[in-house]
Design a protein around this motif. Sequence first.
Motif, short mmCIF file in Angstrom:
data_model
loop_
_atom_site.label_atom_id
_atom_site.label_comp_id
_atom_site.label_asym_id
_atom_site.label_seq_id
_atom_site.Cartn_x
_atom_site.Cartn_y
_atom_site.Cartn_z
N ALA A 178 45.17 96.15 55.43
CA ALA A 178 43.81 96.40 55.89
C ALA A 178 43.80 96.42 57.41
O ALA A 178 44.30 95.48 58.05
CB ALA A 178 42.85 95.34 55.36
N ARG A 179 43.24 97.49 57.97
CA ARG A 179 43.13 97.61 59.43
C ARG A 179 41.66 97.76 59.80
O ARG A 179 40.93 98.49 59.14
CB ARG A 179 43.92 98.82 59.95
CG ARG A 179 45.40 98.75 59.68
CD ARG A 179 46.13 99.92 60.32
NE ARG A 179 47.57 99.88 60.05
CZ ARG A 179 48.15 100.48 59.02
NH1 ARG A 179 47.41 101.20 58.19
NH2 ARG A 179 49.44 100.39 58.83
N GLU A 189 44.83 93.65 61.94
CA GLU A 189 45.54 94.11 60.74
C GLU A 189 45.93 92.91 59.88
O GLU A 189 46.32 91.85 60.39
CB GLU A 189 46.78 94.90 61.13
CG GLU A 189 47.62 95.38 59.95
CD GLU A 189 48.86 96.15 60.40
OE1 GLU A 189 49.96 95.84 59.89
OE2 GLU A 189 48.73 97.03 61.27
N LEU A 190 45.82 93.10 58.56
CA LEU A 190 46.26 92.10 57.58
C LEU A 190 47.09 92.81 56.52
O LEU A 190 46.65 93.82 55.96
CB LEU A 190 45.05 91.42 56.93
CG LEU A 190 45.33 90.54 55.71
CD1 LEU A 190 46.17 89.33 56.09
CD2 LEU A 190 44.03 90.11 55.04
N ARG A 191 48.29 92.29 56.26
CA ARG A 191 49.16 92.88 55.25
C ARG A 191 49.55 91.82 54.22
O ARG A 191 50.05 90.74 54.59
CB ARG A 191 50.42 93.47 55.90
CG ARG A 191 51.32 94.22 54.92
CD ARG A 191 52.50 94.86 55.64
NE ARG A 191 53.26 95.72 54.76
CZ ARG A 191 54.27 95.33 53.98
NH1 ARG A 191 54.63 94.04 53.99
NH2 ARG A 191 54.90 96.18 53.21
N VAL A 192 49.32 92.14 52.93
CA VAL A 192 49.62 91.21 51.84
C VAL A 192 50.58 91.91 50.89
O VAL A 192 50.20 92.87 50.21
CB VAL A 192 48.34 90.80 51.10
CG1 VAL A 192 48.69 89.82 49.98
CG2 VAL A 192 47.33 90.18 52.07
N PRO A 193 51.85 91.45 50.80
CA PRO A 193 52.83 92.09 49.90
C PRO A 193 53.03 91.31 48.60
O PRO A 193 52.83 90.09 48.56
CB PRO A 193 54.11 92.07 50.73
CG PRO A 193 53.99 90.81 51.54
CD PRO A 193 52.51 90.55 51.75
N GLU A 219 51.24 88.90 56.67
CA GLU A 219 51.33 89.18 58.11
C GLU A 219 49.95 89.44 58.69
O GLU A 219 49.11 90.10 58.07
CB GLU A 219 52.23 90.39 58.38
CG GLU A 219 53.67 90.19 57.93
CD GLU A 219 54.52 91.41 58.19
OE1 GLU A 219 54.04 92.34 58.88
OE2 GLU A 219 55.67 91.45 57.72
N LEU A 220 49.73 88.91 59.90
CA LEU A 220 48.52 89.16 60.67
C LEU A 220 48.92 89.78 62.00
O LEU A 220 49.92 89.37 62.60
CB LEU A 220 47.74 87.86 60.92
CG LEU A 220 47.22 87.11 59.69
CD1 LEU A 220 46.68 85.75 60.11
CD2 LEU A 220 46.16 87.92 58.99
N LEU A 240 50.67 91.97 68.86
CA LEU A 240 51.15 90.64 68.52
C LEU A 240 51.09 90.48 67.01
O LEU A 240 50.09 90.86 66.39
CB LEU A 240 50.30 89.56 69.20
CG LEU A 240 50.34 89.51 70.73
CD1 LEU A 240 49.37 88.46 71.26
CD2 LEU A 240 51.75 89.23 71.23
N ARG A 241 52.15 89.92 66.41
CA ARG A 241 52.22 89.81 64.95
C ARG A 241 52.70 88.42 64.55
O ARG A 241 53.65 87.88 65.13
CB ARG A 241 53.14 90.89 64.39
CG ARG A 241 53.21 90.94 62.86
CD ARG A 241 53.98 92.17 62.40
NE ARG A 241 53.24 93.38 62.73
CZ ARG A 241 52.38 93.96 61.91
NH1 ARG A 241 52.14 93.44 60.72
NH2 ARG A 241 51.75 95.06 62.29
N TRP A 242 52.05 87.87 63.54
CA TRP A 242 52.39 86.55 63.02
C TRP A 242 52.71 86.69 61.54
O TRP A 242 51.90 87.19 60.76
CB TRP A 242 51.23 85.59 63.24
CG TRP A 242 51.42 84.21 62.65
CD1 TRP A 242 52.60 83.58 62.39
CD2 TRP A 242 50.39 83.30 62.27
NE1 TRP A 242 52.39 82.33 61.87
CE2 TRP A 242 51.03 82.14 61.78
CE3 TRP A 242 49.00 83.35 62.29
CZ2 TRP A 242 50.32 81.04 61.31
CZ3 TRP A 242 48.28 82.25 61.83
CH2 TRP A 242 48.93 81.11 61.35
N SER A 243 53.90 86.26 61.14
CA SER A 243 54.32 86.29 59.75
C SER A 243 54.31 84.88 59.20
O SER A 243 54.95 83.97 59.75
CB SER A 243 55.72 86.91 59.63
OG SER A 243 56.15 86.92 58.28
#
Length: 376
Positions: A178-179, A189-193, A219-220, A240-243
């Motif tokens: 989701a962006r 951005e939020l990514r859920v795998p 990931e955010l 910037l990305r946080w896993s």
Amino acid sequence: ATTIPSRPHVPRLMGLDAVSGESGETALAPADEAISHGGALAHGPAGEDETKPSGGLERQVREQVLAQLHELGLISDAAPGAMADTALAEVVAGQQAAGSAAAGSEDQREGDPQLDALNRVLVEKGGVLLPSWTLELQPELVYSYKGANGLMIVEQNGVRSVRAHEADRDKLETAITARLGLPWRSQAELRVPYLRVSENSSDGVRSTGRSEFGLGDVELALAHQFLREDGWVPDLLGELRWSLPTGEDSFDSDGPALGSGFHSLGGRVTLLKTYDPVVFLGSLGYSASLEDEKKGFDIDPGDSWSVNLATILAAGPGVSLRTGFAMKFTDEAEVDGREVAGSDKTEGVLSLGAAVSLSPSTLLDVGVGIGVTDDA
């Protein structure tokens, strides 16, 4: 970064300049400036020191302007010379409004990436950000395979033998990204795998296999555009990305790992340059994995650097083709402050892909990546 269609053509009138009387190409002026001196066409309001054109010149300019308006179909078939001054003013005002609307729509398009195949891929790759408060949902389905084979020496009952060894790893990943476009040229951005991983190995005598499925690492990310492309200056974006270690790791599960098991913070700088119809994209990234305790050991999995280069071709209004190359260098892991020899990795991937815009809100993106190093 976005190829913007040129603004609609506004008809220009060929005739005598209203002030100098010389032949030239004269654009329609705004209505409040174009009609003056008793209805004659002029470039601006007459000042006290300006010399008014003669009545004959006014009539000549007026007749030529009205005749060309008639040829362009902007007035009726009635005799052009009989057209009232107010009607001529309305035509000029309409031309001014059309030009202003075109300019306004162009400015709006420049701030709003078009939902075509090229720009949707650029949004996915981090080269273009969404407009403010625009939400994009991107489902993904990714399959990867990694295999290795070789020879191994086995000693059994004092007898040494050579056997073939083979190991395979299959990973099927589904994810939703989701962006959300934010003000000040920013984006969240939020990514859920969700993953299913299977591993199989064989030593020539027996085979073993194991599998695991579940949530991967969430990931955010937050991105901002610092520069817009202008002449030789490219677009410049930062991220910037946080896993988060939300997936099960190999320390807590007997099956294949679904996540790294460690928090990681990373940054990326992306440059984008357009040479219509080709877009060149390059990025440099760094990711730091945070040390954590696992089963009584302080483990640092190692930081990593990444370099990505890509070329995207706008093959049509709804089709784009791309090719890219990515390198990732990971440092050796450390356990209780001591480096683990041979744990560093160098991964290189050559990628090819194509995207087709199925509708204004739907994009089909298909790609393949080929590992070109032993660790990929």
